[in-house]
Design a protein around this motif. Structure first.
Motif, PDB file in Angstrom:
ATOM      1  N   ILE A 259       0.857  -1.165   0.070  1.00  0.00           N
ATOM      2  CA  ILE A 259       0.149   0.154   0.075  1.00  0.00           C
ATOM      3  C   ILE A 259       0.911   1.189  -0.109  1.00  0.00           C
ATOM      4  CG2 ILE A 259      -1.744   1.561   1.111  1.00  0.00           C
ATOM      5  CD1 ILE A 259      -3.049  -1.427   2.211  1.00  0.00           C
ATOM      6  N   TRP A 260       1.859   1.219   0.851  1.00  0.00           N
ATOM      7  CA  TRP A 260       2.847   2.344   0.801  1.00  0.00           C
ATOM      8  C   TRP A 260       3.673   2.524  -0.373  1.00  0.00           C
ATOM      9  CZ3 TRP A 260       8.060   1.513   0.151  1.00  0.00           C
ATOM     10  CH2 TRP A 260       8.893   2.884   0.339  1.00  0.00           C
ATOM     11  N   GLU A 262       2.582   1.570  -3.601  1.00  0.00           N
ATOM     12  CA  GLU A 262       1.694   2.027  -4.504  1.00  0.00           C
ATOM     13  C   GLU A 262       1.170   3.402  -4.352  1.00  0.00           C
ATOM     14  OE1 GLU A 262       1.498  -0.543  -7.290  1.00  0.00           O
ATOM     15  OE2 GLU A 262       3.028  -0.721  -5.770  1.00  0.00           O
ATOM     16  N   SER A 263       1.254   3.932  -3.123  1.00  0.00           N
ATOM     17  CA  SER A 263       0.885   5.408  -3.058  1.00  0.00           C
ATOM     18  C   SER A 263       2.038   6.344  -3.426  1.00  0.00           C
ATOM     19  CB  SER A 263       0.520   5.622  -1.632  1.00  0.00           C
ATOM     20  OG  SER A 263       1.513   5.447  -0.547  1.00  0.00           O
ATOM     21  N   ASN A 271      -3.008   0.870  -9.163  1.00  0.00           N
ATOM     22  CA  ASN A 271      -3.578   2.359  -8.623  1.00  0.00           C
ATOM     23  C   ASN A 271      -4.561   2.075  -7.663  1.00  0.00           C
ATOM     24  OD1 ASN A 271      -4.108   4.770  -8.523  1.00  0.00           O
ATOM     25  ND2 ASN A 271      -5.360   4.865 -10.473  1.00  0.00           N
ATOM     26  N   ARG A 273      -5.507   4.634  -5.686  1.00  0.00           N
ATOM     27  CA  ARG A 273      -6.383   5.670  -5.561  1.00  0.00           C
ATOM     28  C   ARG A 273      -7.742   5.630  -6.204  1.00  0.00           C
ATOM     29  NH1 ARG A 273      -1.171   7.000  -7.334  1.00  0.00           N
ATOM     30  NH2 ARG A 273       0.129   8.287  -5.924  1.00  0.00           N
ATOM     31  N   ARG A 276     -10.848   5.403  -4.009  1.00  0.00           N
ATOM     32  CA  ARG A 276     -11.739   6.595  -3.369  1.00  0.00           C
ATOM     33  C   ARG A 276     -13.101   6.631  -3.997  1.00  0.00           C
ATOM     34  NH1 ARG A 276      -6.575  10.813  -4.185  1.00  0.00           N
ATOM     35  NH2 ARG A 276      -5.080   9.792  -2.547  1.00  0.00           N
TER      36      ARG A 276
END
Length: 531
Positions: A259-260, A262-263, A271, A273, A276
């Motif tokens: 997660i870290w 890919e962010s 992706n 994001r 959201r």
């Protein structure tokens, strides 16, 4: 890239006439190959175990290895298609799957079979995801809702076809033929893919230095270890096993770093994001529940029919076929209803309610003497309910996404369905084991000398066995064993009843949340739906 350019690229892939028919048949065959192989092996495990000299625990790796290979590759399929070209990647996956099927059927040792099953799972993961995209893009935009319905047949029907087909091949021939049957289909599919399938024009592919290698590593560790825990947890008694604890910790740590990574990565492999979007987040959860119910019910009913009613694997699998036929008939109808403007929320809610009714039906009719006619209409209702859930959930999840985000969001629904099935089987197995232990403890406590009912049944059995010529000591032992067998069957039936009850309640609880999802009034591009 502008929307106009994107639409022009999509339109350039539309096919007509015989060419479209060939591509659609190729894609559906490949999807069926992958899904059928997920369940076809289950009925052959006993034969494999005896032939390869393996224990039940060891032979279970034949299923686990395939599932791990499958779940690792699915999130990376979209990226790999862009790197190597969709046609080339798809053809390579078909060839890998076919070659590994040959080596699986010719395996002479357990670990040789496990290695090739893992590689077969790697090839199979791409078949399901990529074939959906191919079948969608050969249809013009206005007919893509129907394209999803056609493709959905394979996804829903595939898990149902595995057990009866596997049972027939094992009973008629031998277990290697469950792999050999893939070879002629795979060869034909590879040839047709190279000859007829076209790739869209992607942007410049990433250089080796630009590839998100750490994202790939973290993803493989996270989902691979998670799948192992789900497949082997019950067998290893969950967290009392060191290997399960270690794999759980590795999975959690890898997910955190994934997660870290890919962010912050410039070119992420996945992706995150896009999650959201609230509709996608809710749709992913609903897809997880769908996978839970689909694979859970496909697992529990044949198990009950074989263990309690004494049916063969072929008979137990065959009873699921009429349900799949209902789904096949209804899917195009659901596609037409959606094209006419019926809201996905209403279809999903009605489908969830019908699945609840199906589960309660199963809860009510399960006995040691339940027959084929008792299951028939219940399973027909299951097929009807699933047809109302599958496509609407996928389109609802993607309904508020646009452009590139649609394909990225679709990867999450595909992963959710796969993991939902794995969680479903793992939780059902664990739940039944614990329920069986609890019920047995309660029932055994009543088999004491002071219990009048027990004494009456026990004395009756002793008298029956002595009349058949047994010595009194043998008759008493046989009576205790008969009562123990009755208890085991009763506690098993109670456990199956509980599974139906709680699955039904899970689906019913979801209905209010589905109805609260917002609907955006715009046409949904389904080009990446149902991965």
């Amino acid at each position: 890239m502008s929307n106009t350019t994107t639409l022009n690229q999509q339109d350039s892939l539309v096919e007509y006439g015989a060419r479209r028919v060939v591509i659609v048949i190729t894609a559906i065959l490949c999807a069926l190959l992958e899904i059928v192989d997920t369940t076809i092996v289950n009925v052959a495990l006993n034969d494999m175990k005896g032939n390869l000299g393996a224990t039940l625990s060891e032979i279970g790796w034949v299923i686990t290895a395939y599932a791990i290979g499958n779940v690792i590759i699915i999130p990376m399929t979209s990226w790999l298609s862009q790197q190597f070209g969709r046609r080339n990647y798809f053809a390579a996956s078909v060839i890998l799957f076919t070659v590994c099927s040959f080596f699986c059927g010719n395996a002479t040792s357990l670990w040789e079979l496990i290695v090739f099953r893992f590689l077969q799972g790697v090839g199979g993961g791409a078949l399901l995801v990529t074939s959906q995209t191919i079948i969608t893009e050969v249809f013009p935009m206005e007919k893509r809702g129907m394209a999803q319905a056609i493709y959905g047949l394979g996804v829903i029907v595939g898990p149902t076809l595995g057990p009866p087909l596997g049972g027939y091949l094992v009973e008629t021939y031998s277990w290697p033929y469950i792999f050999f049957v893939n070879i002629p289909i795979g060869i034909a599919a590879a040839i047709m893919t190279l000859k007829f399938v076209r790739s869209p024009k992607y942007g410049q592919k990433k250089k080796a230095s630009e590839v998100d290698w750490f994202g790939i590593l973290f993803l493989m560790g996270a989902v691979g270890c998670l799948q192992f825990v789900l497949e082997k947890g019950q067998e290893e008694d969950w967290f009392s096993s060191h290997i399960i604890v270690i794999c759980s910790i590795i999975s959690a740590v890898m997910f955190y770093f994934f997660i870290w990574r890919e962010s912050v990565a410039k070119n992420p492999i996945v992706n995150l994001r896009v999650l959201r979007d609230k509709n996608l987040a809710i749709g992913t959860i609903l897809t997880f529940i769908l996978g839970f119910g689909l694979y859970g019910s496909t697992f529990i009913i044949p198990l009950y029919l074989q263990n309690i009613l004494g049916w063969t694997a072929y008979q137990a699998g065959l009873i699921m076929v009429p349900s799949a036929v209902v789904t096949a008939i209804m899917m195009p109808i659901i596609g037409m209803l959606m094209q006419k403007g019926v809201k996905q929320q209403l279809l999903i809610s009605l489908g969830f309610i019908l699945f609840f009714v199906y589960s309660m039906w199963g809860y009510k009719i399960i006995t040691p003497d339940t027959g084929f006619e008792d299951f028939f209409w219940m399973l027909m209702l299951r097929g009807f309910a699933l047809s109302m859930i599958f496509i609407p959930i996928t389109t609802l999840a993607l309904s508020t996404l646009t452009g590139k985000s649609i394909g990225e969001g679709a990867s999450f629904t595909g992963m959710a369905r796969q993991l939902g099935g794995s969680f479903g089987v793992a939780l059902i197995t664990t739940f039944m084991t614990r329920q069986t232990f609890g019920y047995r403890t309660d029932m055994v406590s009543n088999t004491v000398g002071s219990s009048g009912i027990f004494q009456q049944r026990y004395n009756g059995l002793v008298a029956m066995f002595t009349q058949k010529g047994m010595a009194i000591n043998q008759a008493k032992q046989a009576a205790y064993e008969a009562i123990d067998g009755m208890i085991n069957k009763q506690v098993a039936i109670l456990s199956y009843m509980d599974v139906f009850l709680y699955i039904g309640m899970m689906f019913l609880i979801c209905v209010p949340f589905v109805l609260m999802v917002k609907n955006k009034n715009k046409k949904v591009d389904l080009s990446a739906a149902m991965h």
